[in-house]
Design an enzyme around this catalytic site. Structure first.
Site, PDB file in Angstrom:
ATOM      1  N   TRP A 160       0.846  -1.198   0.000  1.00 13.42           N
ATOM      2  CA  TRP A 160       0.000   0.000   0.000  1.00 13.42           C
ATOM      3  C   TRP A 160       0.873   1.235   0.000  1.00 13.42           C
ATOM      4  CZ3 TRP A 160      -0.943  -4.054   3.484  1.00 13.42           C
ATOM      5  CH2 TRP A 160      -2.005  -4.877   3.108  1.00 13.42           C
ATOM      6  N   HIS A 176      -6.240   0.679   5.281  1.00 11.55           N
ATOM      7  CA  HIS A 176      -7.326  -0.294   5.245  1.00 11.55           C
ATOM      8  C   HIS A 176      -8.040  -0.272   6.596  1.00 11.55           C
ATOM      9  CE1 HIS A 176      -4.118  -3.586   6.481  1.00 11.55           C
ATOM     10  NE2 HIS A 176      -3.974  -2.467   7.123  1.00 11.55           N
ATOM     11  N   ARG A 202      -5.101   5.809   0.301  1.00 11.46           N
ATOM     12  CA  ARG A 202      -3.898   5.253  -0.325  1.00 11.46           C
ATOM     13  C   ARG A 202      -3.371   6.244  -1.342  1.00 11.46           C
ATOM     14  NH1 ARG A 202      -5.607  -1.120  -1.198  1.00 11.46           N
ATOM     15  NH2 ARG A 202      -6.275  -1.371   0.971  1.00 11.46           N
ATOM     16  N   GLN A 216     -13.987   1.034   3.079  1.00  2.00           N
ATOM     17  CA  GLN A 216     -13.955  -0.430   3.222  1.00  2.00           C
ATOM     18  C   GLN A 216     -14.898  -0.846   4.347  1.00  2.00           C
ATOM     19  OE1 GLN A 216      -9.886  -1.717   3.887  1.00  2.00           O
ATOM     20  NE2 GLN A 216      -9.544  -1.959   1.681  1.00  2.00           N
ATOM     21  N   VAL A 259      -3.529 -13.180   7.308  1.00  2.00           N
ATOM     22  CA  VAL A 259      -4.425 -14.346   7.215  1.00  2.00           C
ATOM     23  C   VAL A 259      -3.655 -15.575   6.734  1.00  2.00           C
ATOM     24  CG1 VAL A 259      -6.641 -13.174   6.840  1.00  2.00           C
ATOM     25  CG2 VAL A 259      -5.136 -13.616   4.903  1.00  2.00           C
ATOM     26  N   ALA A 313     -11.637 -13.173   8.727  1.00  2.00           N
ATOM     27  CA  ALA A 313     -11.740 -11.717   8.566  1.00  2.00           C
ATOM     28  C   ALA A 313     -11.855 -11.413   7.082  1.00  2.00           C
ATOM     29  CB  ALA A 313     -10.516 -11.018   9.157  1.00  2.00           C
TER      30      ALA A 313
HETATM   31  C1  YSA Z   1      -7.798  -9.085   3.714  1.00  2.00           C
HETATM   32  C2  YSA Z   1      -7.814 -10.134   4.633  1.00  2.00           C
HETATM   33  C3  YSA Z   1      -8.433  -9.902   5.856  1.00  2.00           C
HETATM   34  O1  YSA Z   1      -8.381 -10.935   6.830  1.00  2.00           O
HETATM   35  C4  YSA Z   1      -9.052  -8.728   6.160  1.00  2.00           C
HETATM   36  C5  YSA Z   1      -9.052  -7.709   5.251  1.00  2.00           C
HETATM   37  C6  YSA Z   1      -8.431  -7.900   4.019  1.00  2.00           C
HETATM   38  C7  YSA Z   1      -8.399  -6.799   3.036  1.00  2.00           C
HETATM   39  C8  YSA Z   1      -7.141  -5.959   3.100  1.00  2.00           C
HETATM   40  N1  YSA Z   1      -7.058  -5.199   4.344  1.00  2.00           N
HETATM   41  C9  YSA Z   1      -7.157  -5.003   1.935  1.00  2.00           C
HETATM   42  O2  YSA Z   1      -7.222  -3.800   2.118  1.00  2.00           O
HETATM   43  N2  YSA Z   1      -7.127  -5.599   0.772  1.00  2.00           N
HETATM   44  S1  YSA Z   1      -7.180  -4.811  -0.643  1.00  2.00           S
HETATM   45  O3  YSA Z   1      -6.087  -3.917  -0.744  1.00  2.00           O
HETATM   46  O4  YSA Z   1      -7.273  -5.776  -1.683  1.00  2.00           O
HETATM   47  O5  YSA Z   1      -8.520  -3.958  -0.612  1.00  2.00           O
HETATM   48  C10 YSA Z   1      -9.765  -4.580  -0.337  1.00  2.00           C
HETATM   49  C11 YSA Z   1     -10.819  -4.065  -1.301  1.00  2.00           C
HETATM   50  O6  YSA Z   1     -10.884  -2.636  -1.256  1.00  2.00           O
HETATM   51  C12 YSA Z   1     -10.511  -4.350  -2.765  1.00  2.00           C
HETATM   52  O7  YSA Z   1     -10.891  -5.662  -3.090  1.00  2.00           O
HETATM   53  C13 YSA Z   1     -11.386  -3.345  -3.436  1.00  2.00           C
HETATM   54  O8  YSA Z   1     -12.739  -3.756  -3.455  1.00  2.00           O
HETATM   55  C14 YSA Z   1     -11.242  -2.164  -2.536  1.00  2.00           C
HETATM   56  N3  YSA Z   1     -10.195  -1.263  -3.027  1.00  2.00           N
HETATM   57  C15 YSA Z   1      -8.865  -1.428  -2.924  1.00  2.00           C
HETATM   58  N4  YSA Z   1      -8.215  -0.390  -3.457  1.00  2.00           N
HETATM   59  C16 YSA Z   1      -9.167   0.467  -3.894  1.00  2.00           C
HETATM   60  C17 YSA Z   1     -10.442  -0.087  -3.620  1.00  2.00           C
HETATM   61  N5  YSA Z   1     -11.583   0.543  -3.954  1.00  2.00           N
HETATM   62  C18 YSA Z   1     -11.485   1.753  -4.546  1.00  2.00           C
HETATM   63  N6  YSA Z   1     -10.300   2.354  -4.828  1.00  2.00           N
HETATM   64  C19 YSA Z   1      -9.143   1.748  -4.507  1.00  2.00           C
HETATM   65  N7  YSA Z   1      -7.983   2.371  -4.751  1.00  2.00           N
END
Ligand code: YSA
Length: 349
Positions: A160, A176, A202, A216, A259, A313
Site C-alpha cells: 500500500w 485499510h 492510499r 472499506q 491471514v 476476517a
Molecule cells: C484481507 C484479509 C483480511 O483478513 C481482512 C481484510 C483484508 C483486506 C485488506 N485489508 C485489503 O485492504 N485488501 S485490498 O487492498 O485488496 O482492498 C480490499 C478491497 O478494497 C478491494 O478488493 C477493493 O474492493 C477495494 N479497493 C482497494 N483499493 C481500492 C479499492 N476501492 C477503490 N479504490 C481503490 N484504490
C-alpha cells in the site's frame, strides 16, 4: 377689505384648488399641504401678515382668510383620503401574493449512495449477528501494520502506498480498515463478531476502479470453532442479499500477511454481465475484497490463544459494491460531489 387683498385671496384660492386637483399621488399631496397650509405655507403667511394691514381692513381680511383656510383644509382632507387610499391600493397590488401559484417544492437532501450502502451492509450483518463499530482514520503504524503481522522490514509493507501524517511516531492515514481487528480484539474477550465501515486512504493513481480515498467494510469473527466454511457462507449470503441470487461469486487464493490461508473474493461484473469491460479490466470479475482465516500471530499479538480460538476476517470495497448495485461504471463519481450524479441515487438502497 381692500380690493387688492380680496384679489390676492381669490387668486390664492384658484391656484391652490387647481394644484390640489393636479396632485395625483400621496407625495404630491404632501407637497401641496406644505405649500399652502404648512407653517411656512402661503395662506399661513397671509394670516400672519394680517397685523400689517390698516386696522379697518383687518376684520374683513381676517374673516376671508380664515374662511379660505377652512375651505382649503376641507378640500385637503377629502383629497388626502383619496390619495392615501390609492397609495395603499398601489402598495397592496405591488406586494400581492398570488395564492393560486404552486409553491416552491422544498429541497430534501438524501444520504450519499456510499452512506446508504454502509447502512444496508450494517443491517445485513446485524441479521447475521455482527455488531457495527467504527475506528480512527488517523492510525499508528503499530495498528495499521505491526499487529497485522506486517513488520517494518516486511515487503508487504510496500503493498500500500501510504499517506504519512507529519506527527511524532509513525502516524499514517489508515490504508485499510484491518487495524480495527486488533483494536477490537484488544478490548473484547472472544467470541467476537464485528463489522467496521469507514474511509481509508492510499497514495495511488486513480482510474475507473481506484480512488485515493475510498471506503472499506472490515469483518471479523473469532470463536472456538470458526472455519473457512463460515467465511464462505457469510460472504455468499452477503452477495445474495446485496446482488440477488443470480450474481456469481468467486474465491481465489491470495496472500495477506494477516491471514492464513487468504483469498480474494470477487463477483461477476454487473456492469458488463461478465463479458469484460474497463471496470473489471476485461476479466468479467470485480474484486470485492480480501479475506481469510485470521493468522495465528495476529491472534497471539492481541493475547488470544491461537490453540483455542480461530477466526475469519475480510475487507470489502464499499464503492465497488455500490457500483455493482447501481451500475455506476466509474468509482471516481462517488467523491466527485456532482449533485446531478448523486440525485440519481437518492434512496436506492
Ligand atoms: C484481507 C484479509 C483480511 O483478513 C481482512 C481484510 C483484508 C483486506 C485488506 N485489508 C485489503 O485492504 N485488501 S485490498 O487492498 O485488496 O482492498 C480490499 C478491497 O478494497 C478491494 O478488493 C477493493 O474492493 C477495494 N479497493 C482497494 N483499493 C481500492 C479499492 N476501492 C477503490 N479504490 C481503490 N484504490
Amino acid at each position: 377689505m381692500a380690493t387688492s387683498v380680496q384679489h390676492d385671496l381669490e387668486e390664492l384660492r384658484t391656484r391652490a384648488l387647481a394644484d390640489l386637483a393636479d396632485a395625483v399621488d400621496a407625495p404630491a399631496g404632501e407637497i401641496w399641504e406644505k405649500t399652502y397650509l404648512g407653517p411656512k405655507g402661503e395662506l399661513t403667511l397671509f394670516l400672519r401678515g394680517l397685523g400689517a394691514l390698516p386696522a379697518d381692513e383687518r376684520p374683513t381680511a381676517g374673516r376671508a382668510g380664515n374662511a379660505l383656510k377652512r375651505e382649503l383644509e376641507a378640500a385637503w382632507d377629502s383629497r388626502h383620503r383619496i390619495l392615501a387610499a390609492a397609495d395603499l391600493d398601489q402598495h397592496l397590488a405591488a406586494d400581492a401574493v398570488d395564492v393560486t401559484l404552486p409553491g416552491r417544492p422544498p429541497t430534501i437532501g438524501a444520504a450519499h449512495p456510499v452512506s446508504q450502502m454502509i447502512d444496508e451492509l450494517s443491517e445485513i450483518f446485524a441479521l447475521l449477528g455482527f455488531q457495527t463499530v467504527f475506528g480512527p482514520e488517523v492510525e499508528t503504524a503499530h495498528y495499521n501494520f505491526d499487529l497485522l503481522n506486517i513488520p517494518a522490514d516486511h515487503p508487504a509493507r510496500d503493498v500500500w502506498d501510504t499517506i504519512h501524517v507529519d506527527l511524532p511516531g509513525e502516524i499514517v492515514m489508515r490504508t485499510h480498515t484491518s487495524p480495527m481487528q486488533a483494536r477490537v480484539m484488544e478490548q473484547t474477550e472472544p467470541p467476537v463478531r464485528v463489522v467496521v465501515p469507514g474511509r481509508v486512504y492510499r497514495y495511488e493513481a486513480q482510474d475507473a476502479s481506484h480512488e485515493w480515498m475510498f471506503h472499506q467494510l472490515e469483518g471479523l469473527a473469532v470463536d472456538r470453532t470458526i472455519t473457512m466454511a463460515d467465511l464462505k457462507g457469510v460472504l455468499a449470503e452477503l452477495a445474495r442479499q446485496l446482488f440477488g441470487p443470480n450474481r456469481r461469486i468467486r474465491f481465489r487464493c491470495d496472500f495477506f500477511p494477516f491471514v492464513e490461508p487468504g483469498v480474494d473474493f470477487a463477483v461477476d461484473c454487473a456492469i458488463c454481465g461478465g463479458k469484460g469491460c474497463r471496470v473489471c479490466k476485461q476479466t468479467g470479475w470485480l474484486e470485492m475484497g480480501g479475506a481469510g482465516m485470521v493468522h495465528p500471530k495476529v491472534l497471539a499479538g492481541v493475547g488470544y490463544d491461537p490453540a483455542v480460538y480461530t477466526g475469519f476476517a475480510f475487507g470489502l470495497g464499499i464503492e465497488r459494491m455500490t457500483m455493482m448495485r447501481t451500475g455506476v461504471d466509474d468509482v471516481r463519481a462517488f467523491a466527485g460531489n456532482d449533485l446531478r450524479f448523486l440525485r440519481q441515487f437518492a434512496g436506492f438502497a
